[in-house]
Design a protein around this motif. Structure first.
Motif, mmCIF file in Angstrom:
data_model
loop_
_atom_site.group_PDB
_atom_site.id
_atom_site.type_symbol
_atom_site.label_atom_id
_atom_site.label_comp_id
_atom_site.label_asym_id
_atom_site.label_seq_id
_atom_site.Cartn_x
_atom_site.Cartn_y
_atom_site.Cartn_z
ATOM 1 N N ARG A 38 23.820 94.659 -20.630
ATOM 2 C CA ARG A 38 22.811 95.077 -21.207
ATOM 3 C C ARG A 38 22.262 93.738 -20.939
ATOM 4 O O ARG A 38 22.479 92.629 -20.724
ATOM 5 N N SER A 39 20.905 93.620 -20.122
ATOM 6 C CA SER A 39 20.161 92.384 -20.571
ATOM 7 C C SER A 39 19.600 92.611 -21.559
ATOM 8 O O SER A 39 18.627 93.376 -21.923
ATOM 9 N N SER A 40 19.398 91.073 -22.052
ATOM 10 C CA SER A 40 18.472 90.981 -22.512
ATOM 11 C C SER A 40 16.862 91.177 -22.688
ATOM 12 O O SER A 40 16.590 90.876 -21.095
ATOM 13 N N ASN A 87 13.827 97.944 -20.972
ATOM 14 C CA ASN A 87 12.958 96.678 -21.558
ATOM 15 C C ASN A 87 11.338 96.591 -20.821
ATOM 16 O O ASN A 87 10.868 96.033 -20.354
#
Length: 107
Positions: A38-40, A87
């Motif tokens: 997961r990327s922020s 995102n």
């Protein structure tokens, strides 16, 4: 002394069976065994979501009204990353911590 240290090193070493199992485990890992990364959420995107939602919880009650709590605001993915969500501003919403937790308990 040297003999004792040598003996200790031998006793601390894993048995050949353990080494084989570890090597076997590495070789048999499948893509499903490896957790997704997961990327922020980028800070600028977080700011845009908070601004759009007026820094209030956007949980909608059955009567159509909105929670509007302004404490403990968190950003929630409408479609989870684990289910292909991204995102992107249209996939993000602000929720108070209580509604955020409830959302995850119900999904």
């Amino acid at each position: 002394r040297a003999e004792r240290q040598e003996e200790k090193v031998k006793n601390d070493a894993p048995s050949p069976d353990i080494r084989l199992k570890t090597e076997h485990s590495r070789q048999t890992e499948t893509q499903e065994d490896i957790p997704f990364q997961r990327s922020s959420i980028p800070t600028q995107l977080k700011r845009q979501v908070i601004h759009r939602d007026k820094d209030k919880c956007q949980h909608q009650y059955y009567d159509g009204s909105i929670c509007e709590n302004q404490r403990f605001i968190e950003i929630h993915h409408k479609i989870p990353i684990s289910h292909g969500g991204q995102n992107q501003i249209q996939n993000l919403i602000t929720l108070c911590s209580g509604h955020h937790k409830a959302q995850h308990m119900n999904s």
